[in-house]
Design a protein around this motif. Structure first.
Motif, PDB file in Angstrom:
ATOM      1  N   UNK A  49      53.650  12.111  42.418  1.00 36.99           N
ATOM      2  CA  UNK A  49      53.799  11.997  40.958  1.00 36.99           C
ATOM      3  C   UNK A  49      52.653  12.642  40.184  1.00 36.99           C
ATOM      4  N   UNK A  50      51.413  12.494  40.672  1.00 33.71           N
ATOM      5  CA  UNK A  50      50.268  13.065  39.954  1.00 33.71           C
ATOM      6  C   UNK A  50      50.387  14.574  39.868  1.00 33.71           C
ATOM      7  N   UNK A  51      50.800  15.207  40.965  1.00 33.59           N
ATOM      8  CA  UNK A  51      50.965  16.653  40.961  1.00 33.59           C
ATOM      9  C   UNK A  51      52.085  17.074  40.023  1.00 33.59           C
ATOM     10  N   UNK A  52      53.181  16.286  40.045  1.00 36.63           N
ATOM     11  CA  UNK A  52      54.318  16.612  39.192  1.00 36.63           C
ATOM     12  C   UNK A  52      53.942  16.526  37.729  1.00 36.63           C
ATOM     13  N   UNK A  53      53.307  15.416  37.339  1.00 35.74           N
ATOM     14  CA  UNK A  53      52.931  15.258  35.941  1.00 35.74           C
ATOM     15  C   UNK A  53      51.872  16.282  35.527  1.00 35.74           C
ATOM     16  N   UNK A  54      50.972  16.610  36.450  1.00 39.57           N
ATOM     17  CA  UNK A  54      49.961  17.606  36.134  1.00 39.57           C
ATOM     18  C   UNK A  54      50.562  18.963  35.872  1.00 39.57           C
ATOM     19  N   UNK A  55      51.575  19.342  36.706  1.00 35.99           N
ATOM     20  CA  UNK A  55      52.209  20.635  36.501  1.00 35.99           C
ATOM     21  C   UNK A  55      52.999  20.667  35.201  1.00 35.99           C
ATOM     22  N   UNK A  56      53.642  19.562  34.892  1.00 37.95           N
ATOM     23  CA  UNK A  56      54.337  19.474  33.600  1.00 37.95           C
ATOM     24  C   UNK A  56      53.349  19.594  32.437  1.00 37.95           C
ATOM     25  N   UNK A  57      52.208  18.944  32.606  1.00 35.75           N
ATOM     26  CA  UNK A  57      51.195  19.013  31.551  1.00 35.75           C
ATOM     27  C   UNK A  57      50.714  20.434  31.358  1.00 35.75           C
ATOM     28  N   UNK A  58      50.498  21.124  32.463  1.00 29.13           N
ATOM     29  CA  UNK A  58      50.055  22.519  32.360  1.00 29.13           C
ATOM     30  C   UNK A  58      51.079  23.373  31.624  1.00 29.13           C
ATOM     31  N   UNK A  59      52.330  23.120  31.913  1.00 34.23           N
ATOM     32  CA  UNK A  59      53.393  23.903  31.277  1.00 34.23           C
ATOM     33  C   UNK A  59      53.504  23.574  29.790  1.00 34.23           C
ATOM     34  N   UNK A  60      53.433  22.278  29.463  1.00 34.66           N
ATOM     35  CA  UNK A  60      53.594  21.864  28.062  1.00 34.66           C
ATOM     36  C   UNK A  60      52.398  22.283  27.223  1.00 34.66           C
ATOM     37  N   UNK A  61      51.193  22.310  27.834  1.00 34.64           N
ATOM     38  CA  UNK A  61      49.986  22.679  27.079  1.00 34.64           C
ATOM     39  C   UNK A  61      50.070  24.102  26.541  1.00 34.64           C
ATOM     40  N   UNK A  62      50.886  24.938  27.180  1.00 33.58           N
ATOM     41  CA  UNK A  62      51.031  26.300  26.675  1.00 33.58           C
ATOM     42  C   UNK A  62      51.648  26.324  25.289  1.00 33.58           C
ATOM     43  N   UNK A  63      52.399  25.291  24.957  1.00 32.99           N
ATOM     44  CA  UNK A  63      53.083  25.232  23.672  1.00 32.99           C
ATOM     45  C   UNK A  63      52.404  24.262  22.695  1.00 32.99           C
ATOM     46  N   UNK A  64      51.247  23.698  23.080  1.00 34.86           N
ATOM     47  CA  UNK A  64      50.559  22.753  22.204  1.00 34.86           C
ATOM     48  C   UNK A  64      49.871  23.486  21.062  1.00 34.86           C
ATOM     49  N   UNK A  65      49.627  22.759  19.997  1.00 32.86           N
ATOM     50  CA  UNK A  65      48.998  23.342  18.821  1.00 32.86           C
ATOM     51  C   UNK A  65      47.517  23.626  19.079  1.00 32.86           C
ATOM     52  N   UNK A  66      47.010  24.650  18.415  1.00 31.64           N
ATOM     53  CA  UNK A  66      45.577  24.933  18.489  1.00 31.64           C
ATOM     54  C   UNK A  66      44.816  23.838  17.742  1.00 31.64           C
ATOM     55  N   UNK A  67      43.564  23.592  18.114  1.00 25.96           N
ATOM     56  CA  UNK A  67      42.770  22.572  17.413  1.00 25.96           C
ATOM     57  C   UNK A  67      42.680  22.874  15.916  1.00 25.96           C
ATOM     58  N   UNK A  68      42.811  21.844  15.117  1.00 20.17           N
ATOM     59  CA  UNK A  68      42.717  21.983  13.662  1.00 20.17           C
ATOM     60  C   UNK A  68      41.692  20.992  13.132  1.00 20.17           C
TER      61      UNK A  68
END
Length: 634
Positions: A49-68
């Motif tokens: 599960x940790x690897x799965x969630x980590x990979x999902x996080x890596x993928x989703x972070x590509x679409x996260x907003x830049x710091x404001x």
């Protein structure tokens, strides 16, 4: 295990998915993935599960907003001389969390008078407190709301909004002043008394005008001092804090962030460190001694040395200076040293300098002198005693601060107590000085900025031998630029100070304009300095030729030298450090290429100077081995 088998494929997939970002994995671990999706993923990728969630996080972070920017915090703090100033903190939203990014502390804008009266000091302290309190209010209220949700990397947008806000405040102040003047005029008309005209202060102001009427016909009057809008520290402090935040979220040093802003995001292949102008001696103008002309005597290491080596050399000279300035009885009074043999010779004239045993707020030694030669000969003696030679191993620069010496009744500069010189006589004196002491390679504020004709004369006479720098003329950046021209007298360059409403974009624009007009840029510390070391990053990123930080004492100044040393080490490690150079400008009617320093400095072996200083203005005589007994520059 056979290559290509199912188990082998699973292990290869696991290896590819190793090393997920732990922080993102921990964040997404608490979010429930739909059961059908989880079963499908487990079938395709039987991972932990940790690897799965980590990979999902890596993928989703590509679409996260830049710091404001989410919050600005302003507070009143103390600067290096114990005066109140402004600190601005920047908070940003990073991955849905509020995080403190950085802070900056502004330097105070007002100079510190040496003999200010109690009333003047009290008024200055009240004005400073009011300005800081207003700046804190601006940051915590208006600017905090205005800049929210902006990206800290968008410096141009931030500075544009800050400029519009400041312009609005200036218009509001003008409107208030206009209403006050109208009210005073109405009161004067209704009172109908002879003293009514004095309410505006015009009648009283006319009396000193009559006294200086003769002087005003011979010298240009002083330009009015630019008023500082109460609270303007908030503009400069916020702009610099946003620049630091932009560098932090981009994970690059501030100097590189500034360089990218200046060069439209093109990363420079190499960067040059500014040469330090290290203040070693302050000839206090209000001391019992006679000399008033010299505010600072500075050392400039040669470009061949690394910054670390140059600082060590200056420290060696400073130790010898402290030994020479010991009270009489402990060590012999300093005499002029033989530049060839490095030995001290008694000239038969005992005139020891007055050692006041104090450290200036500029971080340097203070002493009193009776003529212009004394501090120069003291520096020469200190260098020769440790085996160094001025003009070869180290160079001198003098901050004359001539604008502080003008007697407007006489229309002349008081360079010594009771000794006055006209602007034209000042030019002749400087020509004589540089011819006699050619190891001086920079004069700062040799004249008032209003004496533009004399600036032109001295540049044509000495521009190919030393730098003629304007500092007082460059204090207020808002007055330097008119369209695409520099509103300063003819000079080699200017000292820029980051104070008041100055914005990072202003410095970038102005230094680009100076570069295009063959002026050198010097970043300088104000008198009331703070412990913030951002000035060094600004100087490196903007490509300044020199940096003027004061002496090698007092924490608020030493911390900047330490930052400069750290940047040198980092650039050398990255192999992006380029050696600087020194070039003078020949100010003539026809354009000439800049000359190298080696072309204009005197040779290492020098002959003695005849007793009478009668050389032509443009001739460069050799450095004297021994000063004639009756020769003084007054």
């Amino acid at each position: 295990m056979e290559p290509g088998g199912r188990r082998w494929q699973q292990q290869q997939q696991q290896r590819r998915l190793q090393g997920p970002r732990q922080e993102a994995a921990e964040y997404y671990r608490g979010h429930r993935v739909p059961q059908r999706m989880e079963e499908a993923l487990n079938t395709l990728f039987p991972l932990r599960p940790a690897d799965l969630y980590g990979e999902l996080a890596n993928y989703i972070c590509k679409f996260s907003k830049a710091p404001v920017i989410c919050k600005l915090v302003g507070r009143k703090v103390l600067d290096g001389v114990g005066q109140p100033t402004l600190e601005v903190e920047i908070y940003c939203t990073v991955k849905n969390y509020e995080k403190r990014i950085c802070s900056t502390v502004m330097s105070s804008h007002s100079q510190i008078p040496e003999n200010a009266s109690p009333d003047t000091t009290e008024a200055d302290e009240k004005e400073r407190n009011d300005s800081v309190n207003t700046a804190v209010e601006w940051v915590n209220e208006s600017l905090n709301t205005m800049l929210r949700d902006l990206e800290p990397t968008d410096q141009c947008k931030v500075d544009e909004m800050l400029g519009e806000y400041f312009t609005k405040k200036v218009e509001e102040k003008k409107e208030v002043q206009k209403q006050e003047e109208e009210a005073e005029a109405t009161l004067a008309l209704t009172s109908c008394t002879p003293s009514a005209t004095e309410l505006t202060g015009k009648k009283k102001a006319a009396k000193p005008g009559k006294k200086v009427a003769v002087a005003e016909r011979t010298i240009p009057p002083a330009e009015p001092v630019e008023s500082v809008l109460c609270g303007s520290l908030a503009i400069g402090g916020t702009s610099l804090a946003v620049a630091k935040a932009g560098a932090s979220v981009s994970r690059i040093p501030l100097y590189l962030h500034i360089a990218l802003l200046k060069h439209d995001q093109d990363s420079p292949e190499e960067m040059t460190l500014p040469l330090p102008m290290v203040t070693l001696l302050s000839c206090e103008k209000m001391s019992p001694a006679k000399l008033k002309l010299v505010k600072e005597v500075m050392l400039i290491p040669p470009v061949q040395l690394s910054l670390k080596q140059g600082i060590e050399r200056v420290l060696d000279i400073q130790k010898e200076m402290m030994r020479l300035l010991e009270p009489p009885g402990k060590v012999p009074s300093p005499q002029l040293a033989d530049s060839k043999k490095g030995r001290a010779h008694n000239t038969g004239k005992k005139a020891p300098l007055q050692a006041l045993k104090r450290i200036s707020h500029l971080g340097c030694l203070i002493t009193g002198c009776d003529n212009l030669e004394q501090p120069l000969l003291l520096m020469q003696t200190a260098c020769n005693n440790i085996g160094l030679e001025l003009g070869t191993d180290v160079y001198l620069a003098i901050n004359c601060a001539a604008h502080e010496l003008m007697d407007y009744v006489k229309g002349k500069y008081e360079i010594l107590s009771g000794t006055f010189k006209s602007p034209d006589e000042m030019v002749d004196m400087y020509v004589e000085l540089i011819n006699k002491f050619p190891f001086i390679i920079a004069l700062i504020d040799p004249l008032r900025k209003e004496d533009r004709q004399q600036w032109s004369n001295i540049c044509r006479a000495l521009g190919s031998k030393c730098y003629l720098i304007a500092e007082d003329a460059a204090t207020y950046i808002s007055k330097l630029k008119i369209d695409q021209n520099i509103n300063i007298p003819m000079c080699s360059g200017v000292v820029l100070k980051y104070i008041n409403q100055t914005k990072v974009s202003d410095l970038i624009e102005l230094t680009g304009l100076l570069d295009g007009q063959r002026h050198i840029t010097i970043l300088g510390s104000p008198d009331g300095e703070s412990s913030d070391d951002s000035l060094v990053d600004l100087a490196v990123g903007l490509g300044a030729r020199f940096i003027k930080l004061g002496g090698l004492s007092r924490g608020e100044r030493v911390t900047k030298y330490n930052r400069l040393l750290a940047i040198e080490e980092e650039l050398a490690k990255n192999r992006t450090l380029r050696e600087g150079n020194l070039e003078f400008i020949a100010f003539t009617e026809e354009s000439q290429p800049e000359k190298q320093l080696s072309d204009v400095l005197p040779p290492s072996k020098q002959d003695s100077l005849p007793p009478q200083l009668s050389q032509p203005a443009l001739q460069v005589p050799s450095l004297p081995a021994q000063l004639p007994e009756n020769s003084t520059l007054t």
